[in-house]
Enzyme design. Structure first.
Site, PDB file in Angstrom:
ATOM      1  CB  CYS A 141       4.673   4.786  -2.918  1.00  0.00           C
ATOM      2  SG  CYS A 141       3.759   5.443  -1.769  1.00  0.00           S
ATOM      3  CG  LEU A 142      10.332   5.798   0.226  1.00  0.00           C
ATOM      4  CD1 LEU A 142      10.333   5.018   1.066  1.00  0.00           C
ATOM      5  CD2 LEU A 142      11.805   5.746  -0.192  1.00  0.00           C
TER       6      LEU A 142
END
Lengths: 480, 224
Positions: free
Chosen positions: B88-89
């Site tokens: 998750c970025l």
């Protein structure tokens, strides 16, 4: 709101108590457990047109232009910039003006509408040159952290010169002609002056990359504020910049997306629900949580003059006219019908009612009621009676629904019929139109009966006089 | 030549020429659009000394769409799924810019390991662990680095971890980030160890959270 109070009152009266019939309904329903049922009977078309205004695509564009012009003159900005700000604030003019008055630079920077020099506002983009491995850096929020790290570590390319969004346009403008290789596709165009392109922030890439990028953003992602390709550059492309980069048809769709977003964020606006109808409707009286219990905002889009008319409920967004039922009840009915449709049709197809105990029994076996405990409580029998009633209405409702579907085919055939009639007899085309009218009336009747069945079911649940009930029942049996 | 292929070739070449960043990009199969990125765990973190492999898939419309990346090496981190390696970025999603490269994205992953963002987690259980007890989280992350990413053992902690990448048997309790005493307490009641570990991890039975969860509650979960 341009209507005077008097007009408003008249309208409300018209809505609730359209005629004598309505009053009698209300008398019947006095003392009900809820005030849900207030009859909003059919009004004439003029009533609808007073409640709603149909806006064509051009009208919408005009309205958007007016809004932008407003902001433009109040804030003394350029048209394009005002437009970007409005889109960024989701067309909420009040909030935009308020925030802008507080700190214009911040608003301009965050929305991407600012001139490149405004981007100096970003204090965060001043890079801390620590390597990413130092632990002190972890204090920073990771959302900006990685990007900071990238900037500090990418010293290889000539990019470092440009990666800071805060460089004023003049400097970039001077360096850009020397940048002949596009960083994105790694191509070196033969003629940099015509094949390289930069928007007003000065980040130069080759034109074909800009084209691919903007097309993807607009067509696939439906983004209306397209930011510069440079990482962390927030500058949003102006409309004329996009026009230069996008194909004509995609740019036209871009205009459509702007309208979509405008309509989406205005609660008093809705697009006509009918497919391929691009008109929007604006309600002049917004309904709220309480008034929706008494008002049915049926809207008719005036774009279509031939049947089927574009009629839909402005509140619950169902096609057609569900009056006199209010939205909450209409939705409840629809849900019931949709949910129960499967099981009911299975019961009808596979069961018979046991002559003794009136339970539906699957045809492959006998009734087990003898084995069951006999003390079926009152509650059970009452529920069964209710279910039976519901099934009675459901049956009739579905019949009407089916008829409507069949009659839709009739509508298609009628056109041929008219042509053949004109060809074979002496009748003129206009005279032969009576067939068309007949079908229209039939359709309308079906619709009305359909809603009437729903309404009757609702009334049946209430404690109304036996005579009244019986009369309605007989009526229903006779019409269906 | 195809613009995408040209760009990917250049990026791989750039990465080879750059000796300072310690990042390598190699081919996984014949396709130039399916790659493996490798970077060392950042210093001063539990991931220090480990080598992390990332699976990279370059989409059709690269660089206008972000690359797809996920960890091949198992990582214990709030923003990385401990099961699938999904990341998750923001820059792998809507904050992507066509200017970003494979190398710069890998550097971002590296710095994501330095600065977890538990409020926007990919793995909710790990994020809970992180917020409940930081020291216990770091111990677990370190243990994962040692057994999965080949980080050298630090020699502290309750038990000596196995040497090398998956040579000896692994301690399931340490992998789950739980206290040995807690697990044994319920094991003596006759429950299977794997079940106990599973339940305790799900309930986040760690640090300051321990007094909040009654034994009855755990037994109830164990009996389900």
């Amino acid at each position: 709101m341009s209507l005077s109070d008097e007009e408003y009152d008249n309208e409300n009266q018209g809505l609730f108590f359209g005629d004598e019939e309505d009053d009698s309904y209300n008398k019947d329903l006095e003392g009900e457990e809820d005030n849900l049922i207030v009859v909003a009977d059919k009004e004439d078309e003029s009533e609808t047109s007073r409640m709603f205004k149909t806006l064509s695509s051009d009208d919408l564009e005009e309205e958007i232009r007016r809004e932008v012009n407003d902001v433009m003159s109040v804030l003394e900005l350029e048209y394009d910039v005002a437009s970007i700000l409005l889109r960024h604030f989701r067309w909420n003019k009040e909030r935009l003006l308020e925030d802008y008055m507080d700190s214009p630079d911040k608003v301009l920077y965050e929305s991407g509408g600012g001139r490149p020099s405004n981007n100096n506002f970003s204090s965060q983009s001043s890079v801390s040159e620590e390597p990413p491995t130092k632990k002190t850096r972890t204090v920073k929020a990771s959302r900006s952290g990685p990007l900071t790290a990238i900037r500090s570590s990418l010293r290889l390319n000539a990019k470092t010169k440009k990666s800071k969004a805060s460089i004023p346009q003049e400097i970039v403008g001077n360096t850009s002609p020397s940048t002949t290789t596009c960083e994105i596709c790694c191509d070196t165009p033969s003629d940099p002056s015509s094949m390289m392109y930069h928007p007003r922030c000065g980040h130069t890439f080759c034109k074909s990359c800009w084209r691919d990028y903007t097309r993807g953003k607009v067509e696939d992602d439906r983004i209306i504020n397209v930011a510069c390709m440079q990482e962390s550059c927030k500058t949003v492309l102006l409309e004329n910049e996009l026009k230069e980069l996008l194909d004509e048809n995609i740019f036209a769709r871009y205009g459509q997306f702007i309208q979509d977003s405008y309509v989406l964020h205005d609660k008093s606006l809705k697009f006509c629900l009918y497919p391929a109808c691009s008109h929007a409707l604006r309600t002049k009286h917004q309904v709220n949580q309480t008034s929706i219990l008494t008002v049915v905002p049926i809207a008719t889009c005036t774009a279509s003059t031939t049947p089927p008319s574009h009629t839909f409920c402005f509140n619950c967004e169902t096609r057609g006219d569900h009056r006199p039922l209010i939205c909450a009840l209409a939705t409840k009915w629809t849900n019931h019908v949709n949910e129960d449709a499967g099981s009911v049709s299975w019961i009808i197809a596979n069961t018979k009612v046991c002559p003794k105990c009136q339970k539906p029994v699957e045809k492959n076996g006998g009734c087990r009621s003898d084995l069951e405990i006999k003390d079926a409580s009152d509650k059970v029998s009452r529920s069964r009676a209710d279910l039976e009633k519901w099934l009675f209405y459901y049956d009739r409702y579905m019949n009407h629904e089916k008829s409507i579907k069949l009659e839709n085919q009739l509508v298609e055939r009628i056109e041929e019929q008219i042509t053949s009639l004109v060809n074979t007899s002496q009748m003129s085309w206009i005279e032969a139109r009576f067939l068309q009218h007949a079908v229209d009336v039939l359709m309308k009747c079906r619709e009305t009966l359909k809603v009437y069945v729903k309404k009757q079911h609702r009334l049946m649940l209430k404690d109304v006089g036996e005579g009244f009930k019986e009369g309605r029942w007989k009526f229903l049996v006779s019409v269906s | 030549m195809d613009a995408r292929l040209r760009r990917v070739n250049k990026e791989i070449a750039d990465c080879k020429n750059d000796k300072t960043s310690n990042i390598t990009i190699t081919l996984i199969d014949d396709s130039p659009f399916h790659l493996k990125g490798t970077f060392p765990g950042p210093e001063g973190t539990p991931y220090e000394g480990g080598i992390y492999d990332v699976d990279i898939v370059i989409p059709e419309s690269y660089p206008f769409q972000p690359v797809k990346m996920k960890f091949i090496t198992k990582v214990y981190h709030p923003n990385v799924s401990s099961a699938s390696g999904a990341i998750c970025l923001d820059i792998l999603k809507d904050a992507w810019s066509p200017v970003l490269t494979l190398k710069s994205t890998l550097i971002s992953l590296q710095s994501l390991l330095c600065s977890p963002e538990p409020n926007d987690p990919q793995d909710a259980e790990v994020a809970k662990h992180y917020t409940t007890s930081r020291s216990s989280f770091e111990e677990t992350a370190r243990y994962w680095a040692e057994i999965y990413a080949g980080a050298p053992p630090r020699g502290k902690g309750t038990k000596p971890p196995s040497v090398g990448k998956g040579t000896k048997e692994r301690d399931e309790i340490a992998i789950a980030g739980l206290e040995r005493a807690h697990v044994e307490q319920f094991e003596t009641l006759g429950f299977e160890r794997t079940k106990v570990i599973d339940v305790l991890r799900r309930l986040n039975y760690r640090g300051s959270n321990v007094p909040n969860i009654s034994d009855d509650r755990i037994v109830e979960e164990l009996l389900k």
